[in-house]
Enzyme design. Sequence first.
Site, PDB file in Angstrom:
ATOM      1  N   GLU A 161      -0.199  -5.715   5.326  1.00  0.00           N
ATOM      2  CA  GLU A 161      -0.177  -4.252   5.169  1.00  0.00           C
ATOM      3  C   GLU A 161      -1.089  -3.547   6.177  1.00  0.00           C
ATOM      4  O   GLU A 161      -0.699  -2.566   6.787  1.00  0.00           O
ATOM      5  CB  GLU A 161      -0.582  -3.860   3.748  1.00  0.00           C
ATOM      6  N   HIS A 216       1.424 -31.426  -1.998  1.00  0.00           N
ATOM      7  CA  HIS A 216       2.604 -32.144  -2.475  1.00  0.00           C
ATOM      8  C   HIS A 216       3.870 -31.640  -1.796  1.00  0.00           C
ATOM      9  O   HIS A 216       4.968 -31.992  -2.215  1.00  0.00           O
ATOM     10  CB  HIS A 216       2.697 -32.008  -4.000  1.00  0.00           C
ATOM     11  N   LYS A 257      10.965   2.234  -0.945  1.00  0.00           N
ATOM     12  CA  LYS A 257      10.859   2.987  -2.206  1.00  0.00           C
ATOM     13  C   LYS A 257      11.814   4.185  -2.185  1.00  0.00           C
ATOM     14  O   LYS A 257      12.443   4.504  -3.185  1.00  0.00           O
ATOM     15  CB  LYS A 257       9.405   3.433  -2.436  1.00  0.00           C
TER      16      LYS A 257
HETATM   17  C1  F6R Z   1      -0.248   0.262  -0.682  1.00  0.00           C
HETATM   18  C2  F6R Z   1      -0.203  -1.008  -1.403  1.00  0.00           C
HETATM   19  C3  F6R Z   1       1.089  -1.418  -2.058  1.00  0.00           C
HETATM   20  C4  F6R Z   1       1.200  -0.768  -3.439  1.00  0.00           C
HETATM   21  C5  F6R Z   1       2.515  -1.176  -4.138  1.00  0.00           C
HETATM   22  C6  F6R Z   1       2.622  -0.694  -5.573  1.00  0.00           C
HETATM   23  O1  F6R Z   1      -1.579   0.557  -0.299  1.00  0.00           O
HETATM   24  O2  F6R Z   1      -1.165  -1.720  -1.447  1.00  0.00           O
HETATM   25  O3  F6R Z   1       1.126  -2.834  -2.130  1.00  0.00           O
HETATM   26  O4  F6R Z   1       0.104  -1.137  -4.235  1.00  0.00           O
HETATM   27  O5  F6R Z   1       3.600  -0.695  -3.402  1.00  0.00           O
HETATM   28  O6  F6R Z   1       2.313   0.662  -5.672  1.00  0.00           O
HETATM   29  P1  F6R Z   1       1.276   1.134  -6.785  1.00  0.00           P
HETATM   30  O7  F6R Z   1       0.017   0.376  -6.526  1.00  0.00           O
HETATM   31  O8  F6R Z   1       1.132   2.598  -6.574  1.00  0.00           O
HETATM   32  O9  F6R Z   1       1.906   0.794  -8.091  1.00  0.00           O
END
Ligand code: F6R
Length: 349
Positions: free
Chosen positions: A226, A242, A335
């Site tokens: 990330e 393994h 998303k």
């Molecule tokens: C972004 C991050 C992502 C979010 C993930 C879930 O900084 O680390 O891995 O954590 O997309 O989103 P949330 O945490 O808002 O439920």
Amino acid sequence: MTATDGDEPGADLLEDHLALPEQLDAARREAGGWAAPEGVEHVVFAGMGGSAIAASYAAAWADAEGRLPVDVVRGYEPPSWVDQGTLVAAVSYSGNTEETLSVFTRARDRAGARAAVTSGGALADRARQGEPVLPVPGGHEPRAAMGYLFARTVEILEAVDVLDPVEPLADAAKTLEGLRPELASAAEEGNPARELAASLEGRIPVVYGAGLQEPVARRLAGQLNENAKHLSVHGTVPEMNHNDVVGWGGLEEAGRLAAVLVRDPEEHRQVAARFEFLEDLLEDRGVPTVTLEARGTSVPGRLLSSTMVADAASVYLARRKGVDPEPVAAIDALKERLAETGFRGELLD
Ligand code: F6R
């Protein structure tokens, strides 16, 4: 001048990553504001990415010292065995992650109790209709709110009498404060995060952790992906002994890889022997191997010290590559695409 000063890319993110002790402290000051349910026999956390990893740390701590089983679900469905003895706690920094909302919603009629850890979003709205919300402050990247999220998940385990966290967390804060000046230093030598970043540049890291440090291996790989936009994968010892170990032995592409071994001062002595074997094997194959050593004596100190090195290293690697550590465009695009399926509507029952 320290590494967090000025206009360097990711300065805010690095500052958040190095503020783990302050985040823990702030969240602990607000702890204890909810009445825990009676009769909890099992805790299930639901979350994804930077939120789920905080729950994995709390679960790893419970595995080491806790009184009840704690699981973490990364997906859409609560496990079929969730029942009246189960507390389901959804952890989503934004409160809008559909997988987490799905587990929370679908657990409503089966779990004995539910709770939410979030800065807001649909999760806060839904939970406020009857369930406790343990808030975390907004305005951060989820992955940079680790201290808040971890403290809140631990608070849930404390409330249902799984953990006694007060002294271990105080010990962890001291360990982190002692480590931080090394990680903030602008010099590469003596800064374990800068040294780690330098050794991973131009290579695909494969990160291995064992026992307590398993979630830290996942965290480091996640942060490299990330923050540094640097493909990285993780695995576990002894399981990799393994399977993967055979793959490393025959690998022709070894020149493009690096291994990171996340070690713990209290790891099982057979695990230590396995890491040593692995180091020899990788050396034979010409694969650079870096060891990330946890520090501290308490369980959270050991978890979070290796995490602070990992987090800072991911920002330093981003800077070395000239990429901005903050945006995660692919996650945002995904998303948005999924929001078009109408699935979230199903959750609003
Ligand atoms: C972004 C991050 C992502 C979010 C993930 C879930 O900084 O680390 O891995 O954590 O997309 O989103 P949330 O945490 O808002 O439920």
